[in-house]
Write an enzyme that holds these catalytic residues in place. Structure first.
Site, PDB file in Angstrom:
ATOM      1  N   LYS A 221      10.331  -3.127   7.218  1.00 19.94           N
ATOM      2  CA  LYS A 221      10.135  -1.988   8.125  1.00 19.94           C
ATOM      3  C   LYS A 221      10.305  -2.425   9.596  1.00 19.94           C
ATOM      4  O   LYS A 221      11.021  -1.776  10.348  1.00 19.94           O
ATOM      5  CB  LYS A 221       8.735  -1.372   7.922  1.00 19.94           C
ATOM      6  CG  LYS A 221       8.502  -0.877   6.483  1.00 19.94           C
ATOM      7  CD  LYS A 221       7.150  -0.218   6.311  1.00 19.94           C
ATOM      8  CE  LYS A 221       5.958  -1.146   6.497  1.00 19.94           C
ATOM      9  NZ  LYS A 221       5.868  -2.249   5.479  1.00 19.94           N
TER      10      LYS A 221
ATOM     11  N   ARG B 184      -0.794   5.495   5.936  1.00 23.09           N
ATOM     12  CA  ARG B 184      -0.902   4.584   4.801  1.00 23.09           C
ATOM     13  C   ARG B 184      -1.845   5.127   3.737  1.00 23.09           C
ATOM     14  O   ARG B 184      -2.039   4.481   2.718  1.00 23.09           O
ATOM     15  CB  ARG B 184      -1.462   3.253   5.287  1.00 23.09           C
ATOM     16  CG  ARG B 184      -0.457   2.121   5.356  1.00 23.09           C
ATOM     17  CD  ARG B 184      -1.251   0.913   5.805  1.00 23.09           C
ATOM     18  NE  ARG B 184      -0.622  -0.347   5.605  1.00 23.09           N
ATOM     19  CZ  ARG B 184       0.084  -0.988   6.530  1.00 23.09           C
ATOM     20  NH1 ARG B 184       0.321  -0.452   7.676  1.00 23.09           N
ATOM     21  NH2 ARG B 184       0.562  -2.186   6.266  1.00 23.09           N
TER      22      ARG B 184
ATOM     23  N   ARG C 221      -2.878  -7.182  -0.452  1.00 22.85           N
ATOM     24  CA  ARG C 221      -2.219  -6.112   0.322  1.00 22.85           C
ATOM     25  C   ARG C 221      -1.285  -5.303  -0.571  1.00 22.85           C
ATOM     26  O   ARG C 221      -1.186  -4.084  -0.433  1.00 22.85           O
ATOM     27  CB  ARG C 221      -1.459  -6.728   1.497  1.00 22.85           C
ATOM     28  CG  ARG C 221      -2.405  -7.215   2.588  1.00 22.85           C
ATOM     29  CD  ARG C 221      -1.743  -8.180   3.547  1.00 22.85           C
ATOM     30  NE  ARG C 221      -0.623  -7.591   4.246  1.00 22.85           N
ATOM     31  CZ  ARG C 221       0.372  -8.290   4.773  1.00 22.85           C
ATOM     32  NH1 ARG C 221       0.382  -9.608   4.679  1.00 22.85           N
ATOM     33  NH2 ARG C 221       1.337  -7.686   5.395  1.00 22.85           N
TER      34      ARG C 221
HETATM   35  P1  ADP Z   1       3.098  -5.049   7.069  1.00 22.64           P
HETATM   36  O1  ADP Z   1       4.104  -4.916   8.197  1.00 22.64           O
HETATM   37  O2  ADP Z   1       3.160  -6.384   6.443  1.00 22.64           O
HETATM   38  O3  ADP Z   1       3.176  -3.914   6.108  1.00 22.64           O
HETATM   39  P2  ADP Z   1       1.221  -4.273   9.088  1.00 22.64           P
HETATM   40  O4  ADP Z   1       1.553  -5.151  10.219  1.00 22.64           O
HETATM   41  O5  ADP Z   1       1.741  -2.866   9.123  1.00 22.64           O
HETATM   42  O6  ADP Z   1       1.662  -4.981   7.730  1.00 22.64           O
HETATM   43  O7  ADP Z   1      -0.358  -4.179   8.912  1.00 22.64           O
HETATM   44  C1  ADP Z   1      -1.185  -5.316   8.916  1.00 22.64           C
HETATM   45  C2  ADP Z   1      -2.608  -4.921   8.578  1.00 22.64           C
HETATM   46  O8  ADP Z   1      -3.111  -3.997   9.565  1.00 22.64           O
HETATM   47  C3  ADP Z   1      -2.776  -4.186   7.247  1.00 22.64           C
HETATM   48  O9  ADP Z   1      -2.910  -5.073   6.167  1.00 22.64           O
HETATM   49  C4  ADP Z   1      -4.063  -3.382   7.514  1.00 22.64           C
HETATM   50  O10 ADP Z   1      -5.216  -4.196   7.396  1.00 22.64           O
HETATM   51  C5  ADP Z   1      -3.932  -2.997   8.971  1.00 22.64           C
HETATM   52  N1  ADP Z   1      -3.271  -1.669   9.150  1.00 22.64           N
HETATM   53  C6  ADP Z   1      -2.090  -1.408   9.765  1.00 22.64           C
HETATM   54  N2  ADP Z   1      -1.810  -0.098   9.745  1.00 22.64           N
HETATM   55  C7  ADP Z   1      -2.837   0.511   9.092  1.00 22.64           C
HETATM   56  C8  ADP Z   1      -3.126   1.859   8.712  1.00 22.64           C
HETATM   57  N3  ADP Z   1      -2.291   2.855   8.998  1.00 22.64           N
HETATM   58  N4  ADP Z   1      -4.279   2.088   8.023  1.00 22.64           N
HETATM   59  C9  ADP Z   1      -5.129   1.113   7.729  1.00 22.64           C
HETATM   60  N5  ADP Z   1      -4.907  -0.177   8.038  1.00 22.64           N
HETATM   61  C10 ADP Z   1      -3.777  -0.496   8.716  1.00 22.64           C
HETATM   62  P1  ADP Z   2       7.503  -5.200   7.127  1.00 24.69           P
HETATM   63  O1  ADP Z   2       7.519  -4.741   8.563  1.00 24.69           O
HETATM   64  O2  ADP Z   2       7.892  -4.104   6.168  1.00 24.69           O
HETATM   65  O3  ADP Z   2       6.220  -5.877   6.724  1.00 24.69           O
HETATM   66  P2  ADP Z   2       9.396  -7.287   8.006  1.00 24.69           P
HETATM   67  O4  ADP Z   2      10.472  -6.526   8.720  1.00 24.69           O
HETATM   68  O5  ADP Z   2       8.422  -8.013   8.833  1.00 24.69           O
HETATM   69  O6  ADP Z   2       8.649  -6.292   6.942  1.00 24.69           O
HETATM   70  O7  ADP Z   2      10.115  -8.281   6.957  1.00 24.69           O
HETATM   71  C1  ADP Z   2       9.371  -9.173   6.135  1.00 24.69           C
HETATM   72  C2  ADP Z   2      10.121 -10.515   6.033  1.00 24.69           C
HETATM   73  O8  ADP Z   2      11.310 -10.340   5.249  1.00 24.69           O
HETATM   74  C3  ADP Z   2      10.565 -11.078   7.379  1.00 24.69           C
HETATM   75  O9  ADP Z   2      10.453 -12.477   7.334  1.00 24.69           O
HETATM   76  C4  ADP Z   2      12.041 -10.640   7.501  1.00 24.69           C
HETATM   77  O10 ADP Z   2      12.797 -11.561   8.268  1.00 24.69           O
HETATM   78  C5  ADP Z   2      12.487 -10.626   6.031  1.00 24.69           C
HETATM   79  N1  ADP Z   2      13.441  -9.533   5.735  1.00 24.69           N
HETATM   80  C6  ADP Z   2      13.467  -8.284   6.257  1.00 24.69           C
HETATM   81  N2  ADP Z   2      14.469  -7.540   5.701  1.00 24.69           N
HETATM   82  C7  ADP Z   2      15.075  -8.347   4.789  1.00 24.69           C
HETATM   83  C8  ADP Z   2      16.184  -8.170   3.879  1.00 24.69           C
HETATM   84  N3  ADP Z   2      16.848  -6.995   3.799  1.00 24.69           N
HETATM   85  N4  ADP Z   2      16.516  -9.221   3.097  1.00 24.69           N
HETATM   86  C9  ADP Z   2      15.833 -10.401   3.174  1.00 24.69           C
HETATM   87  N5  ADP Z   2      14.802 -10.634   4.001  1.00 24.69           N
HETATM   88  C10 ADP Z   2      14.415  -9.623   4.818  1.00 24.69           C
END
Ligand code: ADP
Ligand code: ADP
Length: 223
Positions: free
Chosen positions: A16, A91, A173
């Site tokens: 994302k 979420r 998660r």
């Molecule tokens: P990822 O990009 O790996 O999906 P995020 O950076 O969006 O994770 O979120 C990291 C943490 O922040 C989550 O595991 C949760 O604890 C908290 N968080 C983020 N957005 C929300 C939300 N909309 N509701 C509840 N908790 C959230």
């Molecule tokens: P999110 O915001 O959904 O938690 P991230 O954008 O941070 O996800 O991506 C999670 C990890 O996967 C990062 O290390 C990123 O560089 C890698 N990544 C993102 N998109 C891809 C893809 N299409 N293929 C392989 N690796 C990816």
């Protein structure tokens, strides 16, 4: 032309943030990432940060009553008036309902929900190799490495691993995602807003598909 109000949906590590960085270059969207907002609050030791930290460390969601207010405040802010890209919010169904109500009150609507689909096995590989720079730029040790190991291409800052990207926390998660966030897929499908993307493709392929869809939506909207 009317505004684009978009939501990125998908499991942790789906890509994302990676796609958001590209999409905000293609379209004039205010980027609202609740995870980034919460990590900043924790780093600064604010009241929000103190409330959120224990949940984040455990791979749990921050309670709805803590996050809804701060997220909606950002949606209402001036810079988001012409369109926004939400990443990590909503979420839960309660968060989605609060957002829907808020949009109605503002006389606005969600344009589309972009679901990035990635199977669980791939998520664990991705998240465990994720590295982030101080400015929030995301890398992957194998799939998207920086030019110089351990250093951000843009600002040269050292890359670090998020505390909650350790394998045992990632599993918590993911379980949370399937339990309380995945029901949003049906919720937005029922409203005709859901668009699915195969997140196992390369970042560039995923981006091409999403960009084409968003461009079409914008065109349809302006007709
Ligand atoms: P990822 O990009 O790996 O999906 P995020 O950076 O969006 O994770 O979120 C990291 C943490 O922040 C989550 O595991 C949760 O604890 C908290 N968080 C983020 N957005 C929300 C939300 N909309 N509701 C509840 N908790 C959230
Ligand atoms: P999110 O915001 O959904 O938690 P991230 O954008 O941070 O996800 O991506 C999670 C990890 O996967 C990062 O290390 C990123 O560089 C890698 N990544 C993102 N998109 C891809 C893809 N299409 N293929 C392989 N690796 C990816």
């Amino acid at each position: 032309m009317s505004e684009l109000n978009l939501i990125l949906l998908g499991p942790p590590g789906a890509g994302k943030g990676t796609q958001a960085e590209r999409l905000t270059q293609d379209f004039p969207l205010a980027y609202i990432a609740t995870g980034d907002m919460l990590r900043q609050a924790v780093a600064e030791g604010t009241e929000l940060g103190l409330k959120a930290k224990q949940f984040m460390d455990a791979g749990d969601l921050v309670p709805d009553e803590v996050i809804i207010g701060v997220a909606l405040e950002r949606v209402e802010a001036d810079d988001a008036r012409d369109g926004f890209l939400l990443d990590g919010f909503p979420r839960t169904i309660a968060q989605a309902e609060a957002l829907e109500q808020e949009m109605e009150q503002l006389g606005r609507g969600i344009t589309a929900v972009l679901l990035i689909d990635v199977p669980d096995e791939e998520i664990v590989r991705r998240v465990s190799g994720r590295r982030v720079s101080r400015s929030g730029r995301v890398y992957h040790v194998d799939f998207d490495p920086p030019k110089h190991e351990g250093r951000c291409d843009i600002d040269g800052s050292p890359l670090t691993q998020r505390d909650d990207d350790r394998p045992e926390v990632v599993r918590a998660r993911l379980a949370k995602y399937h339990d309380v966030t995945a029901p949003l897929v049906r919720y937005y499908e029922d409203r005709g807003l859901l668009r699915r993307f195969d997140g196992t493709r390369t970042p560039t392929e995923v981006h091409d598909h999403i960009r084409a869809t968003v461009a079409t939506l914008r065109l349809e909207d302006s007709l």
